[in-house]
Design an enzyme around this catalytic site. Sequence first.
Site, short mmCIF file in Angstrom:
data_model
loop_
_atom_site.label_atom_id
_atom_site.label_comp_id
_atom_site.label_asym_id
_atom_site.label_seq_id
_atom_site.Cartn_x
_atom_site.Cartn_y
_atom_site.Cartn_z
N THR A 48 0.82 -1.32 -0.07
CA THR A 48 0.10 -0.20 -0.13
C THR A 48 0.93 1.31 0.03
O THR A 48 0.67 2.17 -0.81
CB THR A 48 -0.79 -0.07 1.33
N THR A 49 1.80 1.43 0.92
CA THR A 49 2.53 2.56 1.05
C THR A 49 3.58 2.62 -0.13
O THR A 49 3.97 3.83 -0.66
CB THR A 49 3.60 2.43 2.38
N TYR A 111 -12.84 -3.47 -3.42
CA TYR A 111 -13.84 -3.20 -4.22
C TYR A 111 -14.81 -4.31 -4.61
O TYR A 111 -16.08 -4.32 -3.94
CB TYR A 111 -13.32 -2.58 -5.56
N TYR A 137 -3.02 -10.23 4.73
CA TYR A 137 -2.90 -8.49 5.04
C TYR A 137 -4.32 -8.22 5.00
O TYR A 137 -5.22 -7.98 3.97
CB TYR A 137 -2.10 -7.74 3.71
N ARG A 142 -9.44 -0.01 4.20
CA ARG A 142 -8.98 0.27 2.69
C ARG A 142 -9.83 -0.79 1.87
O ARG A 142 -10.19 -0.32 0.58
CB ARG A 142 -7.51 0.25 2.47
N LYS A 165 -0.49 -9.76 8.43
CA LYS A 165 -0.38 -8.30 9.11
C LYS A 165 -1.51 -7.80 9.08
O LYS A 165 -2.77 -7.62 8.46
CB LYS A 165 0.18 -7.54 7.66
N ILE A 207 4.70 -4.53 10.41
CA ILE A 207 5.11 -3.59 9.06
C ILE A 207 4.76 -2.53 9.03
O ILE A 207 3.45 -2.27 9.13
CB ILE A 207 4.24 -4.73 7.94
#
Length: 295
Positions: A48-49, A111, A137, A142, A165, A207
Amino acid sequence: MTANPIFRGAASALITPMNANGVDYPAFGKLIDWQIEQGIDALVIAGTTGEGSTLTDAEHRELLRFAVERIAGRVPMIAGTGSNDTAYAINLTRYACEIGADGLLVVTPYYNKATQKGLIAMYNAIADASTKPLILYNVPSRTGVNIEPATYAALADHPNIAAIKEANGNISKIVETAALVGDKLDIYSGNDDQIVPILAMGGTGVISVLSNVMPKETSEICHRWFNGDTAGSAKMQMEYLPLIKALFCEVNPIPVKAAMAAMGWCENYVRLPLTTMESAHEEQMLALMREMKLI
């Protein structure tokens, strides 16, 4: 904690330095070297980052390949290969395994979401295709979907599913998960403000977004805990809380890109639909960074 975790301590969810022409590989290489020199325990690439969701397929693969070569086995390299398209996630996972990634970070499908049954089927399909361990994850803020504790328990016996995570923010659910999976899965905090609470529940590390800016210190939070200095670990967690909050005052990675640009590591460039940080927020964050002597 499992007997053989992918890593123990702090992994940076590393930014991807970019400019209008694409990925800035010279900056990316220097950033990787600095992170390792500062004592980071592992690196997560194209998560993501790292803006993995707006990388083209060619960019995503090249970024992973570059990172494997630059890291050169100095720390574990964990490749972000998750997608809301399971077939694409499988193909990217296979590629990451072939080029030498040490593990895969696989986000829940965003989504289109999924039922818990769908999550089990998806993660089993990706794990079946992998030759390296998966970190599941969970970031429902999100993706719109949460991995329930019973679902982790159903996945825990797959030989290629190694860790979690967890960024759902719900400590009670994380405690429930830890009770169900025992020593079958490692649990990593996905939130920098919950490193110590998750370590206290037998977690294996974090993380981290914070560790982009402060890799040495973020790793130290974990290793103080592991070495029995729980009070010192907790003190560091609380000391860095203002910066953690600043790094999440807008959608990640908008603030951390601004922070890393101020430190001279990259341009302050993010891809649409992300935009650069609001000036009032940026001023507050940079003032805090000056107080901490980071810039």
